[in-house]
Design a protein around this motif. Structure first.
Motif, PDB file in Angstrom:
ATOM      1  N   VAL A  35       0.621  -1.183  -0.005  1.00 43.68           N
ATOM      2  CA  VAL A  35      -0.079  -0.094  -0.109  1.00 43.68           C
ATOM      3  C   VAL A  35       1.158   1.301  -0.082  1.00 43.68           C
ATOM      4  O   VAL A  35       2.108   1.165   0.186  1.00 43.68           O
ATOM      5  N   SER A  36       0.266   2.506  -0.063  1.00 46.25           N
ATOM      6  CA  SER A  36       1.022   3.786  -0.348  1.00 46.25           C
ATOM      7  C   SER A  36       1.968   4.137   0.831  1.00 46.25           C
ATOM      8  O   SER A  36       2.613   4.771   0.654  1.00 46.25           O
ATOM      9  N   GLY A  37       1.330   3.894   1.902  1.00 47.43           N
ATOM     10  CA  GLY A  37       2.041   4.421   3.199  1.00 47.43           C
ATOM     11  C   GLY A  37       1.669   5.710   3.502  1.00 47.43           C
ATOM     12  O   GLY A  37       2.108   6.450   4.106  1.00 47.43           O
ATOM     13  N   ARG A  38       0.684   6.266   2.739  1.00 49.92           N
ATOM     14  CA  ARG A  38      -0.020   7.693   2.883  1.00 49.92           C
ATOM     15  C   ARG A  38      -1.301   7.564   3.731  1.00 49.92           C
ATOM     16  O   ARG A  38      -2.056   6.966   3.703  1.00 49.92           O
ATOM     17  N   GLY A  39      -1.531   8.773   4.546  1.00 46.23           N
ATOM     18  CA  GLY A  39      -2.568   8.901   5.299  1.00 46.23           C
ATOM     19  C   GLY A  39      -2.708  10.331   6.092  1.00 46.23           C
ATOM     20  O   GLY A  39      -1.857  11.041   5.575  1.00 46.23           O
ATOM     21  N   ARG A  40      -3.681  10.426   7.002  1.00 48.87           N
ATOM     22  CA  ARG A  40      -3.846  11.666   7.444  1.00 48.87           C
ATOM     23  C   ARG A  40      -3.819  11.212   9.107  1.00 48.87           C
ATOM     24  O   ARG A  40      -4.190  10.412   9.414  1.00 48.87           O
ATOM     25  N   ILE A  41      -3.430  12.291   9.882  1.00 50.79           N
ATOM     26  CA  ILE A  41      -3.377  12.127  11.264  1.00 50.79           C
ATOM     27  C   ILE A  41      -4.794  11.976  11.846  1.00 50.79           C
ATOM     28  O   ILE A  41      -5.522  13.154  11.512  1.00 50.79           O
ATOM     29  N   TYR A  42      -5.177  10.984  12.736  1.00 50.83           N
ATOM     30  CA  TYR A  42      -6.357  10.821  13.136  1.00 50.83           C
ATOM     31  C   TYR A  42      -6.271  11.567  14.626  1.00 50.83           C
ATOM     32  O   TYR A  42      -7.324  11.981  14.966  1.00 50.83           O
ATOM     33  N   SER A  43      -5.492  11.424  15.455  1.00 55.00           N
ATOM     34  CA  SER A  43      -4.992  11.639  16.781  1.00 55.00           C
ATOM     35  C   SER A  43      -3.608  11.536  16.985  1.00 55.00           C
ATOM     36  O   SER A  43      -2.785  10.994  16.231  1.00 55.00           O
ATOM     37  N   TYR A  44      -3.054  12.413  18.278  1.00 59.68           N
ATOM     38  CA  TYR A  44      -1.916  12.234  18.621  1.00 59.68           C
ATOM     39  C   TYR A  44      -1.562  12.439  20.026  1.00 59.68           C
ATOM     40  O   TYR A  44      -2.683  13.227  20.801  1.00 59.68           O
ATOM     41  N   THR A  45      -0.590  12.335  20.524  1.00 60.42           N
ATOM     42  CA  THR A  45      -0.207  12.619  21.978  1.00 60.42           C
ATOM     43  C   THR A  45       1.429  13.010  22.001  1.00 60.42           C
ATOM     44  O   THR A  45       1.965  12.275  21.047  1.00 60.42           O
ATOM     45  N   THR A  46       1.730  13.861  22.886  1.00 55.93           N
ATOM     46  CA  THR A  46       3.216  14.115  22.960  1.00 55.93           C
ATOM     47  C   THR A  46       3.494  13.497  24.304  1.00 55.93           C
ATOM     48  O   THR A  46       2.968  13.571  25.172  1.00 55.93           O
ATOM     49  N   ILE A  47       4.800  12.696  24.285  1.00 62.85           N
ATOM     50  CA  ILE A  47       5.145  12.156  25.319  1.00 62.85           C
ATOM     51  C   ILE A  47       6.194  12.730  25.937  1.00 62.85           C
ATOM     52  O   ILE A  47       7.323  13.139  25.237  1.00 62.85           O
ATOM     53  N   TYR A  48       6.222  13.229  27.171  1.00 62.70           N
ATOM     54  CA  TYR A  48       7.077  14.021  27.774  1.00 62.70           C
ATOM     55  C   TYR A  48       7.995  13.280  28.746  1.00 62.70           C
ATOM     56  O   TYR A  48       9.163  13.458  28.927  1.00 62.70           O
ATOM     57  N   ALA A  49       7.242  12.342  29.553  1.00 59.82           N
ATOM     58  CA  ALA A  49       8.020  11.235  30.445  1.00 59.82           C
ATOM     59  C   ALA A  49       8.026  10.036  29.896  1.00 59.82           C
ATOM     60  O   ALA A  49       7.090   9.121  29.783  1.00 59.82           O
ATOM     61  N   ALA A  50       9.033   9.959  28.892  1.00 59.88           N
ATOM     62  CA  ALA A  50       9.366   8.467  28.172  1.00 59.88           C
ATOM     63  C   ALA A  50       9.853   7.379  29.193  1.00 59.88           C
ATOM     64  O   ALA A  50      10.499   7.793  30.260  1.00 59.88           O
ATOM     65  N   PRO A  51       9.535   6.073  28.682  1.00 56.96           N
ATOM     66  CA  PRO A  51      10.375   5.012  29.397  1.00 56.96           C
ATOM     67  C   PRO A  51      11.800   5.199  29.353  1.00 56.96           C
ATOM     68  O   PRO A  51      12.488   6.101  28.549  1.00 56.96           O
ATOM     69  N   GLU A  57      14.898  10.861  23.959  1.00 54.84           N
ATOM     70  CA  GLU A  57      14.034  11.358  22.881  1.00 54.84           C
ATOM     71  C   GLU A  57      12.940  12.282  23.166  1.00 54.84           C
ATOM     72  O   GLU A  57      12.444  12.833  22.518  1.00 54.84           O
ATOM     73  N   ALA A  58      12.574  12.390  24.652  1.00 51.30           N
ATOM     74  CA  ALA A  58      11.404  13.069  24.674  1.00 51.30           C
ATOM     75  C   ALA A  58      11.845  14.715  24.678  1.00 51.30           C
ATOM     76  O   ALA A  58      12.898  15.045  24.976  1.00 51.30           O
ATOM     77  N   PRO A  59      10.748  15.587  24.387  1.00 48.59           N
ATOM     78  CA  PRO A  59       9.440  14.928  24.291  1.00 48.59           C
ATOM     79  C   PRO A  59       9.228  14.680  22.607  1.00 48.59           C
ATOM     80  O   PRO A  59      10.296  15.087  21.904  1.00 48.59           O
ATOM     81  N   TYR A  60       8.555  13.661  22.406  1.00 46.81           N
ATOM     82  CA  TYR A  60       8.161  13.228  20.958  1.00 46.81           C
ATOM     83  C   TYR A  60       6.724  12.945  20.692  1.00 46.81           C
ATOM     84  O   TYR A  60       5.851  12.807  21.852  1.00 46.81           O
ATOM     85  N   LEU A  77       6.047  10.619  14.783  1.00 45.03           N
ATOM     86  CA  LEU A  77       6.039  11.648  13.858  1.00 45.03           C
ATOM     87  C   LEU A  77       7.567  12.066  13.757  1.00 45.03           C
ATOM     88  O   LEU A  77       8.114  12.355  14.986  1.00 45.03           O
ATOM     89  N   VAL A  78       8.014  12.169  12.856  1.00 49.42           N
ATOM     90  CA  VAL A  78       9.707  12.223  12.699  1.00 49.42           C
ATOM     91  C   VAL A  78      10.014  13.618  13.170  1.00 49.42           C
ATOM     92  O   VAL A  78      10.864  13.677  13.981  1.00 49.42           O
ATOM     93  N   GLU A  79       9.344  14.747  12.739  1.00 49.72           N
ATOM     94  CA  GLU A  79       9.688  15.981  13.378  1.00 49.72           C
ATOM     95  C   GLU A  79       8.619  16.808  13.035  1.00 49.72           C
ATOM     96  O   GLU A  79       7.476  16.704  12.105  1.00 49.72           O
ATOM     97  N   GLY A  80       8.517  18.003  13.774  1.00 50.91           N
ATOM     98  CA  GLY A  80       7.374  19.136  13.454  1.00 50.91           C
ATOM     99  C   GLY A  80       6.226  18.881  14.371  1.00 50.91           C
ATOM    100  O   GLY A  80       6.144  18.034  15.202  1.00 50.91           O
ATOM    101  N   GLU A  81       5.260  19.580  14.287  1.00 53.91           N
ATOM    102  CA  GLU A  81       4.222  19.752  15.450  1.00 53.91           C
ATOM    103  C   GLU A  81       3.103  18.962  14.578  1.00 53.91           C
ATOM    104  O   GLU A  81       2.535  19.326  13.405  1.00 53.91           O
ATOM    105  N   PRO A  82       2.232  18.089  15.076  1.00 53.94           N
ATOM    106  CA  PRO A  82       1.220  17.228  14.558  1.00 53.94           C
ATOM    107  C   PRO A  82       0.056  18.136  14.686  1.00 53.94           C
ATOM    108  O   PRO A  82      -0.285  18.867  15.342  1.00 53.94           O
ATOM    109  N   CYS A  83      -0.870  17.884  13.650  1.00 55.88           N
ATOM    110  CA  CYS A  83      -2.104  18.708  13.510  1.00 55.88           C
ATOM    111  C   CYS A  83      -3.158  17.608  12.841  1.00 55.88           C
ATOM    112  O   CYS A  83      -3.011  16.685  11.977  1.00 55.88           O
TER     113      CYS A  83
END
Length: 105
Positions: A35-51, A57-60, A77-83
């Motif tokens: 498949v194409s590997g393309r899509g749209r962000i449905y939801s996201y969260t930012t991890i500040y307290a990582a394992p 790598e936090a925050p990611y 997400l590689v970089e940038g702010e999710p939307c």
């Protein structure tokens, strides 16, 4: 970058590899589909307290992506702010983790 999905010949449901049997009907009759590997962000969260192993790598951002082909996958997400509804594409897969990047229109 293309992405591989698995399709069950028994119940006709699609899912993400790695799987050795269908998680819906337990059939072992699976077919790989590119498949194409393309899509749209449905939801996201930012991890500040990582394992511990990911603390440097936090925050990611962890995103849920609705693929154009209909499945929803969890990824980073590689970089940038999710939307929400932002177009993204798969750019790599490492250790069973999908990495997406934003598509700039």
């Amino acid at each position: 970058m293309d992405m591989t999905l698995l399709s069950c010949e028994g119940c006709m449901k699609d899912f993400i590899s790695p799987q050795y049997m269908c998680p819906h009907c337990y059939s072992e009759e699976l077919v790989e589909t590119k498949v194409s590997g393309r899509g749209r962000i449905y939801s996201y969260t930012t991890i500040y307290a990582a394992p511990e192993r990911l603390a440097a790598e936090a925050p990611y951002h962890v995103i849920l992506v609705d693929l154009d082909e209909g499945l929803r996958v969890t990824a980073r997400l590689v970089e940038g702010e999710p939307c929400i509804n932002q177009e993204v594409k798969l750019c790599k897969k490492e250790d069973s983790i999908y990495w997406f990047e934003q598509i700039n229109n």
